[in-house]
Design a protein around this motif. Sequence first.
Motif, PDB file in Angstrom:
ATOM      1  N   ILE A 133       0.642  -0.898  -0.243  1.00  0.00           N
ATOM      2  CA  ILE A 133       0.045   0.007   0.358  1.00  0.00           C
ATOM      3  C   ILE A 133       0.766   1.331   0.234  1.00  0.00           C
ATOM      4  CG2 ILE A 133      -1.695  -1.445   0.808  1.00  0.00           C
ATOM      5  CD1 ILE A 133      -1.137   0.074   3.816  1.00  0.00           C
ATOM      6  N   ARG A 134       0.431   2.343  -0.411  1.00  0.00           N
ATOM      7  CA  ARG A 134       1.024   3.359  -0.590  1.00  0.00           C
ATOM      8  C   ARG A 134      -0.258   4.497   0.397  1.00  0.00           C
ATOM      9  NH1 ARG A 134       4.425   6.854  -3.408  1.00  0.00           N
ATOM     10  NH2 ARG A 134       5.068   5.556  -4.583  1.00  0.00           N
ATOM     11  N   LEU A 135       0.456   4.686   1.701  1.00  0.00           N
ATOM     12  CA  LEU A 135       0.242   5.362   2.602  1.00  0.00           C
ATOM     13  C   LEU A 135      -0.143   6.768   2.572  1.00  0.00           C
ATOM     14  CD1 LEU A 135      -1.662   4.689   5.441  1.00  0.00           C
ATOM     15  CD2 LEU A 135       0.127   4.846   6.489  1.00  0.00           C
ATOM     16  N   VAL A 136      -1.285   7.706   2.539  1.00  0.00           N
ATOM     17  CA  VAL A 136      -1.407   8.628   2.569  1.00  0.00           C
ATOM     18  C   VAL A 136      -1.911   9.196   3.606  1.00  0.00           C
ATOM     19  CG1 VAL A 136      -2.217  10.977   0.942  1.00  0.00           C
ATOM     20  CG2 VAL A 136      -1.663   9.004  -0.668  1.00  0.00           C
ATOM     21  N   THR A 137      -1.241  10.571   3.850  1.00  0.00           N
ATOM     22  CA  THR A 137      -1.567  11.345   5.185  1.00  0.00           C
ATOM     23  C   THR A 137      -0.877  12.290   5.360  1.00  0.00           C
ATOM     24  OG1 THR A 137      -2.629  10.621   7.802  1.00  0.00           O
ATOM     25  CG2 THR A 137      -0.239   9.683   7.174  1.00  0.00           C
ATOM     26  N   ALA A 138      -0.862  13.816   6.654  1.00  0.00           N
ATOM     27  CA  ALA A 138      -0.110  14.879   6.277  1.00  0.00           C
ATOM     28  C   ALA A 138       1.095  14.501   7.657  1.00  0.00           C
ATOM     29  CB  ALA A 138      -1.120  15.323   7.345  1.00  0.00           C
ATOM     30  N   ALA A 139       2.214  14.776   6.921  1.00  0.00           N
ATOM     31  CA  ALA A 139       3.704  14.558   7.273  1.00  0.00           C
ATOM     32  C   ALA A 139       3.749  14.071   9.055  1.00  0.00           C
ATOM     33  CB  ALA A 139       4.408  15.676   7.129  1.00  0.00           C
ATOM     34  N   TYR A 140       2.853  15.529   9.849  1.00  0.00           N
ATOM     35  CA  TYR A 140       2.739  15.455  11.337  1.00  0.00           C
ATOM     36  C   TYR A 140       2.132  14.325  11.799  1.00  0.00           C
ATOM     37  CZ  TYR A 140      -1.587  17.015  10.468  1.00  0.00           C
ATOM     38  OH  TYR A 140      -3.299  17.276  10.565  1.00  0.00           O
ATOM     39  N   HIS A 141       1.124  13.665  10.972  1.00  0.00           N
ATOM     40  CA  HIS A 141       0.330  12.406  11.436  1.00  0.00           C
ATOM     41  C   HIS A 141       1.075  11.375  10.563  1.00  0.00           C
ATOM     42  CE1 HIS A 141      -3.463   9.939  10.856  1.00  0.00           C
ATOM     43  NE2 HIS A 141      -2.663  10.011  12.411  1.00  0.00           N
ATOM     44  N   MET A 142       2.470  11.013  10.341  1.00  0.00           N
ATOM     45  CA  MET A 142       2.743   9.979   9.636  1.00  0.00           C
ATOM     46  C   MET A 142       3.926   9.116  10.054  1.00  0.00           C
ATOM     47  SD  MET A 142       3.258   8.057   6.685  1.00  0.00           S
ATOM     48  CE  MET A 142       2.485   9.348   5.622  1.00  0.00           C
ATOM     49  N   PRO A 143       3.959   9.555  11.334  1.00  0.00           N
ATOM     50  CA  PRO A 143       4.893   8.931  12.694  1.00  0.00           C
ATOM     51  C   PRO A 143       4.090   7.798  13.504  1.00  0.00           C
ATOM     52  CG  PRO A 143       5.929  10.635  12.383  1.00  0.00           C
ATOM     53  CD  PRO A 143       5.181  11.145  11.725  1.00  0.00           C
ATOM     54  N   ARG A 144       2.431   8.139  13.685  1.00  0.00           N
ATOM     55  CA  ARG A 144       1.950   7.951  14.537  1.00  0.00           C
ATOM     56  C   ARG A 144       1.336   6.411  13.462  1.00  0.00           C
ATOM     57  NH1 ARG A 144      -3.721   8.632  16.656  1.00  0.00           N
ATOM     58  NH2 ARG A 144      -2.903  11.292  16.016  1.00  0.00           N
ATOM     59  N   SER A 145       0.781   6.842  12.266  1.00  0.00           N
ATOM     60  CA  SER A 145       0.325   6.039  11.726  1.00  0.00           C
ATOM     61  C   SER A 145       0.880   4.952  10.699  1.00  0.00           C
ATOM     62  CB  SER A 145      -0.187   7.459  10.505  1.00  0.00           C
ATOM     63  OG  SER A 145      -0.722   7.719  10.863  1.00  0.00           O
ATOM     64  N   TYR A 188       2.317  14.436  19.044  1.00  0.00           N
ATOM     65  CA  TYR A 188       3.263  13.559  19.873  1.00  0.00           C
ATOM     66  C   TYR A 188       3.327  13.496  21.057  1.00  0.00           C
ATOM     67  CZ  TYR A 188       7.132  13.404  23.643  1.00  0.00           C
ATOM     68  OH  TYR A 188       8.195  12.901  24.230  1.00  0.00           O
ATOM     69  N   HIS A 189       1.494  13.735  22.007  1.00  0.00           N
ATOM     70  CA  HIS A 189       0.689  12.891  23.136  1.00  0.00           C
ATOM     71  C   HIS A 189       0.281  11.808  22.305  1.00  0.00           C
ATOM     72  CE1 HIS A 189       1.610  16.566  25.450  1.00  0.00           C
ATOM     73  NE2 HIS A 189       1.888  16.445  25.437  1.00  0.00           N
ATOM     74  N   LYS A 190      -0.296  11.945  21.231  1.00  0.00           N
ATOM     75  CA  LYS A 190      -0.763  10.615  21.093  1.00  0.00           C
ATOM     76  C   LYS A 190      -0.266   9.950  20.303  1.00  0.00           C
ATOM     77  CE  LYS A 190      -4.971  13.814  19.011  1.00  0.00           C
ATOM     78  NZ  LYS A 190      -5.122  13.537  17.921  1.00  0.00           N
ATOM     79  N   TYR A 191       1.009   9.737  20.362  1.00  0.00           N
ATOM     80  CA  TYR A 191       2.450   9.534  19.362  1.00  0.00           C
ATOM     81  C   TYR A 191       2.366   8.124  20.552  1.00  0.00           C
ATOM     82  CZ  TYR A 191       6.548   7.381  17.862  1.00  0.00           C
ATOM     83  OH  TYR A 191       7.853   6.037  17.402  1.00  0.00           O
ATOM     84  N   LEU A 192       2.471   8.905  22.096  1.00  0.00           N
ATOM     85  CA  LEU A 192       2.966   8.349  23.234  1.00  0.00           C
ATOM     86  C   LEU A 192       2.389   7.437  23.882  1.00  0.00           C
ATOM     87  CD1 LEU A 192       5.038  11.685  24.913  1.00  0.00           C
ATOM     88  CD2 LEU A 192       5.885   9.769  23.754  1.00  0.00           C
ATOM     89  N   VAL A 193       0.632   7.700  23.690  1.00  0.00           N
ATOM     90  CA  VAL A 193      -0.501   7.192  24.050  1.00  0.00           C
ATOM     91  C   VAL A 193      -0.262   5.326  22.907  1.00  0.00           C
ATOM     92  CG1 VAL A 193      -2.943   7.215  24.555  1.00  0.00           C
ATOM     93  CG2 VAL A 193      -1.687   8.927  25.141  1.00  0.00           C
ATOM     94  N   ALA A 194       0.143   5.432  22.091  1.00  0.00           N
ATOM     95  CA  ALA A 194       0.178   4.636  21.070  1.00  0.00           C
ATOM     96  C   ALA A 194       1.400   3.249  21.550  1.00  0.00           C
ATOM     97  CB  ALA A 194       0.278   4.905  19.515  1.00  0.00           C
ATOM     98  N   ARG A 195       1.897   3.893  21.823  1.00  0.00           N
ATOM     99  CA  ARG A 195       3.440   3.622  22.450  1.00  0.00           C
ATOM    100  C   ARG A 195       3.342   2.652  23.904  1.00  0.00           C
ATOM    101  NH1 ARG A 195       7.487   1.777  19.060  1.00  0.00           N
ATOM    102  NH2 ARG A 195       8.615   3.926  18.028  1.00  0.00           N
ATOM    103  N   ALA A 196       2.074   3.392  24.569  1.00  0.00           N
ATOM    104  CA  ALA A 196       2.558   3.145  26.021  1.00  0.00           C
ATOM    105  C   ALA A 196       1.056   1.957  25.537  1.00  0.00           C
ATOM    106  CB  ALA A 196       1.799   4.209  26.426  1.00  0.00           C
ATOM    107  N   GLU A 197       0.440   1.983  24.961  1.00  0.00           N
ATOM    108  CA  GLU A 197      -0.565   0.720  24.556  1.00  0.00           C
ATOM    109  C   GLU A 197      -0.136  -0.325  23.802  1.00  0.00           C
ATOM    110  OE1 GLU A 197      -3.291   2.557  22.239  1.00  0.00           O
ATOM    111  OE2 GLU A 197      -4.443   3.733  23.754  1.00  0.00           O
ATOM    112  N   MET A 198       1.010  -0.251  22.773  1.00  0.00           N
ATOM    113  CA  MET A 198       1.742  -1.237  22.503  1.00  0.00           C
ATOM    114  C   MET A 198       2.703  -2.018  23.723  1.00  0.00           C
ATOM    115  SD  MET A 198       3.329   0.531  19.334  1.00  0.00           S
ATOM    116  CE  MET A 198       4.354  -1.601  18.700  1.00  0.00           C
ATOM    117  N   LEU A 199       3.090  -1.455  24.169  1.00  0.00           N
ATOM    118  CA  LEU A 199       4.163  -1.887  25.926  1.00  0.00           C
ATOM    119  C   LEU A 199       2.680  -2.469  26.520  1.00  0.00           C
ATOM    120  CD1 LEU A 199       6.739   1.047  26.045  1.00  0.00           C
ATOM    121  CD2 LEU A 199       6.829  -1.261  25.207  1.00  0.00           C
ATOM    122  N   LEU A 200       1.819  -2.435  26.428  1.00  0.00           N
ATOM    123  CA  LEU A 200       0.652  -2.824  27.641  1.00  0.00           C
ATOM    124  C   LEU A 200       0.011  -4.076  27.159  1.00  0.00           C
ATOM    125  CD1 LEU A 200      -1.186   0.300  29.368  1.00  0.00           C
ATOM    126  CD2 LEU A 200       0.588  -0.961  30.674  1.00  0.00           C
TER     127      LEU A 200
END
Length: 201
Positions: A133-145, A188-200
């Motif tokens: 797939i080619r994933l299209v989203t805003a640049a600032y949203h790409m790391p979390r996506s 960044y805060h949403k990214y941290l939450v996603a990281r935390a959910e992955m660890l849990l």
Amino acid sequence: MRRRVKRPGGQFWVNVGLMALFVAGIWAIGLVRYADEVPATIKDANTKTDAIVVLTGGSGRVNEGLALLDRDLAGKLFISGVYRGLDVRKLLQLARRNTVGLEARIGIGNAINTTGNATETGEWARRQKIKSIRLVTAAYHMPRSLLEFNRILTADIRIVPHPVFPSQFRATGWWRWRGSARLAISEYHKYLVARAEMLLM
């Protein structure tokens, strides 16, 4: 001479202050590192994939996905996060696109967040036997996506990031602009939450 009397608990508050400074420092370093992960360019603009996936929620994303489909960079387009009740034909009309020949190539989903985007995309990709797939989203949203998509999609689905660059976010010197800084911190805060959910998990 009068002896200085130490206030009870004084050292405790010093320790609290030092800890707060330490946490703030770690937070700031993490924010800078996150901002460095936000793409400044499209590194791969020409590789063909089985499908283009657009995450709605910002300006320019759907039109970019349709433009990529026009270039035949993929045979199918999936738009994730469309409002319930909005069909492909209406979506194309809103995007001011001719519907002829496009409806059969486009699928839509109605996820309400990035985790939902990844989940419904994964389900659609499995049904369509999509392997890239080619994933299209805003640049600032790409790391979390990418974090969510790499977690949820099967490992045999290759992801090509394709950022778009909305005017409300200035990637260069983002900290100097209130709107860009607010957006970067929020993501960044949403990214941290996603990281935390992955660890849990």
